[in-house]
Design a protein around this motif. Structure first.
Motif, PDB file in Angstrom:
ATOM      1  N   TRP A  25     -10.274  -5.170   4.577  1.00  0.00           N
ATOM      2  CA  TRP A  25     -11.021  -4.169   3.812  1.00  0.00           C
ATOM      3  C   TRP A  25     -10.432  -3.866   2.437  1.00  0.00           C
ATOM      4  CZ3 TRP A  25      -7.519  -0.155   3.341  1.00  0.00           C
ATOM      5  CH2 TRP A  25      -6.562  -0.025   4.363  1.00  0.00           C
ATOM      6  N   SER A  26      -9.170  -4.182   2.198  1.00  0.00           N
ATOM      7  CA  SER A  26      -8.597  -3.835   0.899  1.00  0.00           C
ATOM      8  C   SER A  26      -8.863  -4.831  -0.218  1.00  0.00           C
ATOM      9  CB  SER A  26      -7.085  -3.586   1.035  1.00  0.00           C
ATOM     10  OG  SER A  26      -6.436  -4.715   1.583  1.00  0.00           O
ATOM     11  N   SER A  36      -4.495   8.375   2.263  1.00  0.00           N
ATOM     12  CA  SER A  36      -5.037   7.173   1.652  1.00  0.00           C
ATOM     13  C   SER A  36      -5.915   7.530   0.457  1.00  0.00           C
ATOM     14  CB  SER A  36      -5.857   6.377   2.674  1.00  0.00           C
ATOM     15  OG  SER A  36      -6.545   5.311   2.061  1.00  0.00           O
ATOM     16  N   ALA A  44      -6.731   0.970  -2.335  1.00  0.00           N
ATOM     17  CA  ALA A  44      -6.469   0.971  -0.896  1.00  0.00           C
ATOM     18  C   ALA A  44      -5.075   1.475  -0.567  1.00  0.00           C
ATOM     19  CB  ALA A  44      -6.647  -0.441  -0.339  1.00  0.00           C
ATOM     20  N   PRO A  87      -5.340  -4.546   6.937  1.00  0.00           N
ATOM     21  CA  PRO A  87      -5.861  -4.262   5.591  1.00  0.00           C
ATOM     22  C   PRO A  87      -6.445  -5.478   4.884  1.00  0.00           C
ATOM     23  CG  PRO A  87      -3.458  -4.190   5.625  1.00  0.00           C
ATOM     24  CD  PRO A  87      -3.899  -4.243   7.052  1.00  0.00           C
ATOM     25  N   SER A  99       0.826  -1.204   0.000  1.00  0.00           N
ATOM     26  CA  SER A  99       0.000   0.000   0.000  1.00  0.00           C
ATOM     27  C   SER A  99       0.861   1.255   0.000  1.00  0.00           C
ATOM     28  CB  SER A  99      -0.930  -0.019   1.217  1.00  0.00           C
ATOM     29  OG  SER A  99      -1.604   1.203   1.366  1.00  0.00           O
ATOM     30  N   ARG A 151     -12.331  -0.266   7.694  1.00  0.00           N
ATOM     31  CA  ARG A 151     -10.972   0.203   7.972  1.00  0.00           C
ATOM     32  C   ARG A 151     -10.894   0.908   9.321  1.00  0.00           C
ATOM     33  NH1 ARG A 151      -8.359   5.248   4.829  1.00  0.00           N
ATOM     34  NH2 ARG A 151     -10.216   6.114   5.831  1.00  0.00           N
ATOM     35  N   PRO A 198      -3.940  -3.692  -5.026  1.00  0.00           N
ATOM     36  CA  PRO A 198      -5.029  -2.843  -4.504  1.00  0.00           C
ATOM     37  C   PRO A 198      -4.715  -1.355  -4.556  1.00  0.00           C
ATOM     38  CG  PRO A 198      -3.813  -3.825  -2.683  1.00  0.00           C
ATOM     39  CD  PRO A 198      -3.217  -4.400  -3.943  1.00  0.00           C
TER      40      PRO A 198
END
Length: 452
Positions: free
Chosen positions: A444-445, A224, A213, A441, A170, A434, A210
């Protein structure tokens, strides 16, 4: 769902045939069909690259009005990754513009992608070992108990490494890809208003990572993508443009049609998925019963599901899935009487509004040739579903049910289903999850939105 909190079952099924020649012929034909499906998407990407190439001749170019139409609701960001150079090609309400991504290299992208896939596969393998050991330990015995304890430690370590890998990925995506795009776009601050939309179209090793994310990490001061834009993906610009035009041709007063609900809490040869029942109940409690067609367990056959895709404009698929990372066209939904493959989905044609694939890895393509990959989500999108929600990798059954409930809680109001709110509904659901799990992560990612 492929594993959800169980292991993905990577299997090769062998069917007895009358002769070796016949078996080889069938295999060659199927393999060729799979390669052709993958090649079609690759050629589509090459075609669009030529469209965006300033040196291409007029006959090869989409018109400026076509590109503006495709980007009508927000910019499209095509991430070009090659060994020569890497750029973000921004398609907006003006001529496409390429901005250099100097920190992004093909070598680094491939390395990050390899670690990403290896870590996820390691967690799946550890999960499989754990549940096998758990089943064996139920019979008692010192050795079985010790294997269970070892498997528990292995799974715990794999999950810790997965979370660390996702945070690192990320952060890398934010600094190498997202931040230069964010600076270039300079989208206005919303001051509490709805966030702007943005479509990601990654290529090469970035396919399946991702981007939606990406961020600088957990913490109150972290940046983010989730706090900047509502992200969607598109496999190609043409696919997005086609979805826009198809949806625009339908009258605004058109009847939304019935909703197909596929719910397999038990599937022959697969672990149970108890939370699939909760997903189904979440939908059934919000929609009038006469608006929903339910195919559960033994009713969820290949023939019925394929027919359901063409007879319903909105579908929810709660089931196991399998993905073949070496041959993505062979990925499949696992139904009561067998597999419904990406190739099968690609043969269908629909004029659908919405598909929710609550089956793990439905947004994942291949690894060896990622830029040629085809996912189940992309196959449904190409087949005519304007909006698709899917997952990039295996997620826990309970988490999948939680996200589905949050999404449908926003998309269904007073018994009325609004498919056009899918992207925003998923975005809000992921922000909520999140907030509850900022350092996890993996919860939710994985969830992504494709289409308009």
């Amino acid at each position: 769902m492929l594993g959800r909190h169980f292991i993905d079952r990577w299997r090769v099924s062998v069917t007895e045939r009358p002769s070796r020649f016949t078996a080889d012929l069938v295999f060659d034909v199927r393999a060729q069909l799979h390669r052709l499906t993958d090649r079609r998407l690759r050629l589509s990407r090459e075609y669009e690259q030529r469209i965006l190439d300033a040196d291409a001749g007029p006959a090869d170019m989409l018109s400026t009005s076509d590109l503006r139409e495709a980007a009508a609701d927000g910019p499209i960001v095509v991430i070009n990754v090659s060994t020569l150079r890497c750029d973000a090609i921004i398609v907006q309400d003006s001529e496409p513009r390429a901005i250099s991504l100097p920190e992004l290299t093909y070598t680094d992208a491939a390395s990050i992608a390899n670690r990403y896939h290896e870590s996820l596969l390691a967690t799946q393998a550890a999960s499989g070992t754990f549940f096998d050991a758990l089943e064996a330990a139920s019979d008692g015995g010192w050795e079985a108990t010790q294997r269970f304890l070892d498997a528990s430690a292995q799974l715990r370590n794999a999950r810790v490494e997965e979370e660390r890998m996702l945070i690192d990925t990320s952060n890398w995506l934010w600094h190498t890809v997202v931040q230069p795009v964010k600076v270039h776009l300079a989208l206005p601050t919303t001051n509490g208003a709805p966030l702007p939309r943005l479509w990601w179209c990654p290529t090469g090793p970035l396919v399946g990572l991702p981007l939606h994310a990406a961020g600088t990490g957990p913490g109150p001061s972290a940046e983010s993508v989730l706090d900047w834009v509502v992200s969607s993906y598109t496999p190609t610009i043409t696919a997005l443009l086609s979805a826009r035009r198809s949806a625009a041709r339908r009258p605004s007063t058109a009847n939304p049609g019935t909703f197909l609900l596929l719910s397999l809490s038990t599937t022959p040869g697969e672990p149970p998925l108890p939370h699939v029942v909760a997903e189904a109940e979440s939908i059934l409690s919000r929609l009038p019963s006469d608006r929903v067609t339910v195919l559960n367990n033994e009713k969820a056959t290949r023939q019925r599901v394929r027919h359901g895709f063409t007879a319903h404009r909105s579908v929810h698929l709660g089931c196991h899935a399998e993905q073949d990372l070496a041959d993505p066209s062979n990925g499949a939904l696992v139904l009561h009487d067998g597999r419904l493959t990406v190739l099968d989905l690609g043969r269908s044609r629909s004029d659908g509004d919405f598909a929710y694939l609550s089956a793990c890895k439905t947004g994942t393509g291949g690894v060896a040739l990622a830029e040629e990959s085809v996912s189940m989500a992309a196959a449904l999108h190409f087949a005519g579903f304007h909006r698709v929600i899917a997952t990039l990798w295996s997620v826990q059954d309970a988490v999948a049910a939680q996200v589905a409930d949050l999404v449908y809680g926003q998309m269904i109001d007073d018994g009325r289903f609004n498919p056009s709110s899918a992207a925003l509904a998923l975005h809000r659901a992921l922000v909520h999850v999140r907030e509850l799990n900022p350092e996890l992560p993996s919860r939710w990612s994985p969830f992504v939105h494709l289409g308009i």
